[in-house]
Design a protein around this motif. Sequence first.
Motif, short mmCIF file in Angstrom:
data_model
loop_
_atom_site.label_atom_id
_atom_site.label_comp_id
_atom_site.label_asym_id
_atom_site.label_seq_id
_atom_site.Cartn_x
_atom_site.Cartn_y
_atom_site.Cartn_z
N GLY A 22 -143.29 -25.08 11.99
CA GLY A 22 -144.20 -25.40 13.30
C GLY A 22 -143.56 -26.65 13.37
N GLY A 23 -142.70 -27.65 12.62
CA GLY A 23 -142.10 -29.07 13.25
C GLY A 23 -140.94 -28.42 14.57
N ALA A 24 -140.11 -27.31 14.15
CA ALA A 24 -139.05 -27.09 15.58
C ALA A 24 -140.45 -26.70 16.83
CB ALA A 24 -138.39 -25.59 15.26
N HIS A 25 -141.44 -26.35 16.69
CA HIS A 25 -142.55 -27.07 18.61
C HIS A 25 -143.29 -27.44 18.19
CE1 HIS A 25 -142.66 -21.99 18.66
NE2 HIS A 25 -142.69 -22.23 17.09
N LEU A 26 -142.56 -28.74 17.38
CA LEU A 26 -143.14 -30.17 17.63
C LEU A 26 -142.40 -31.23 17.99
CD1 LEU A 26 -146.10 -30.45 14.79
CD2 LEU A 26 -146.53 -29.83 17.32
N ASP A 27 -141.36 -30.36 18.57
CA ASP A 27 -140.26 -31.54 19.00
C ASP A 27 -140.67 -32.60 19.84
OD1 ASP A 27 -138.83 -30.89 17.80
OD2 ASP A 27 -137.05 -29.13 18.48
N TYR A 28 -141.32 -32.01 21.43
CA TYR A 28 -141.84 -32.50 22.87
C TYR A 28 -142.05 -33.92 21.37
CZ TYR A 28 -146.21 -30.74 21.96
OH TYR A 28 -147.85 -30.49 21.30
N LEU A 29 -143.37 -33.87 20.46
CA LEU A 29 -143.87 -35.49 20.14
C LEU A 29 -143.53 -36.83 19.46
CD1 LEU A 29 -147.13 -33.49 18.88
CD2 LEU A 29 -147.26 -34.88 20.83
N ALA A 30 -141.78 -36.55 19.64
CA ALA A 30 -140.81 -37.30 18.75
C ALA A 30 -140.87 -38.36 19.10
CB ALA A 30 -139.44 -36.85 19.18
N PRO A 31 -141.34 -39.19 20.75
CA PRO A 31 -140.99 -40.30 21.07
C PRO A 31 -143.32 -40.69 21.08
CG PRO A 31 -141.20 -38.91 22.72
CD PRO A 31 -141.16 -38.25 21.30
N HIS A 32 -143.50 -39.73 20.42
CA HIS A 32 -144.82 -40.06 20.59
C HIS A 32 -144.95 -41.01 19.14
CE1 HIS A 32 -145.22 -40.16 24.33
NE2 HIS A 32 -144.56 -38.39 24.14
N TRP A 33 -144.55 -40.14 17.78
CA TRP A 33 -144.92 -40.06 16.38
C TRP A 33 -145.17 -41.46 15.86
CZ3 TRP A 33 -146.59 -35.59 14.70
CH2 TRP A 33 -146.02 -35.02 14.88
N PRO A 34 -144.97 -43.04 16.72
CA PRO A 34 -145.15 -43.75 16.13
C PRO A 34 -146.80 -44.16 16.02
CG PRO A 34 -143.23 -44.07 16.17
CD PRO A 34 -143.69 -42.70 17.50
N ALA A 35 -147.33 -43.59 17.40
CA ALA A 35 -148.47 -43.86 17.45
C ALA A 35 -149.33 -43.52 17.47
CB ALA A 35 -148.58 -43.57 19.20
N ILE A 36 -148.71 -42.10 17.38
CA ILE A 36 -149.78 -41.13 16.20
C ILE A 36 -150.28 -41.11 15.12
CG2 ILE A 36 -150.11 -38.65 16.14
CD1 ILE A 36 -148.34 -38.18 18.51
N LEU A 37 -148.41 -41.27 14.61
CA LEU A 37 -149.10 -41.83 13.31
C LEU A 37 -150.46 -42.69 12.63
CD1 LEU A 37 -145.87 -40.75 11.00
CD2 LEU A 37 -148.05 -39.55 11.48
N ALA A 38 -149.76 -44.59 13.32
CA ALA A 38 -150.68 -45.22 13.48
C ALA A 38 -152.33 -45.22 13.37
CB ALA A 38 -150.36 -46.26 14.23
N GLN A 39 -152.58 -44.48 14.69
CA GLN A 39 -153.61 -43.98 15.07
C GLN A 39 -154.79 -42.81 14.54
OE1 GLN A 39 -154.20 -43.19 19.09
NE2 GLN A 39 -153.84 -44.85 19.45
N GLY A 45 -153.03 -36.84 7.06
CA GLY A 45 -152.70 -36.82 5.84
C GLY A 45 -153.16 -35.93 4.79
N ARG A 46 -155.41 -36.75 4.78
CA ARG A 46 -156.34 -36.04 4.16
C ARG A 46 -156.24 -34.29 4.79
NH1 ARG A 46 -159.84 -41.15 5.20
NH2 ARG A 46 -159.35 -42.35 4.42
N HIS A 47 -157.04 -34.22 5.88
CA HIS A 47 -157.13 -32.40 5.69
C HIS A 47 -155.28 -31.67 6.04
CE1 HIS A 47 -159.53 -34.40 9.06
NE2 HIS A 47 -159.93 -32.72 8.80
N ALA A 48 -154.21 -32.50 5.87
CA ALA A 48 -153.41 -31.50 5.58
C ALA A 48 -153.36 -31.97 4.12
CB ALA A 48 -152.35 -32.23 5.72
N ALA A 49 -153.52 -32.92 2.88
CA ALA A 49 -153.69 -32.56 1.64
C ALA A 49 -155.07 -31.48 1.08
CB ALA A 49 -153.92 -33.84 0.91
N LEU A 50 -155.63 -31.41 2.09
CA LEU A 50 -157.32 -30.48 2.09
C LEU A 50 -157.38 -28.95 2.01
CD1 LEU A 50 -160.48 -31.79 3.26
CD2 LEU A 50 -159.92 -31.55 1.20
N ALA A 51 -156.42 -28.93 3.37
CA ALA A 51 -155.32 -27.08 3.59
C ALA A 51 -154.94 -26.93 2.58
CB ALA A 51 -154.54 -27.61 4.47
#
Length: 104
Positions: A22-39, A45-51
């Motif tokens: 999955g990480g290989a398919h999300l390369d286009y989001l690299a410049p936006h990761w700080p904003a995504i993680l902030a919001q 993280g909760r959803h990933a832990a539950l999964a």
Amino acid sequence: MQPWKISAGLTAAIAGSVLLIGGAHLDYLAPHWPAILAQHGVPAGRHAALAVMAVAAGIYGVGRATGLADLGSRVDLAERSVRRGEGDRDLADALRRDAEGDWE
């Protein structure tokens, strides 16, 4: 082997595979990761832990239902009986030679 150990190992393998693939398919989001993680970092993280917990619980349930819980104790009981000399003589001799370090 206990079912929780099998569940933990398989869950780690599945999670690692998902992250690698999955990480290989999300390369286009690299410049936006700080904003995504902030919001959305905490809910994501909760959803990933539950999964991960759901996958682990599913694997654990399958292990319990199929009898993997007793498999480790059965194998241990069979090995101890063979080491005592009960059962297969060739196997007992091979285990004795292995314990002594004679591998030929």
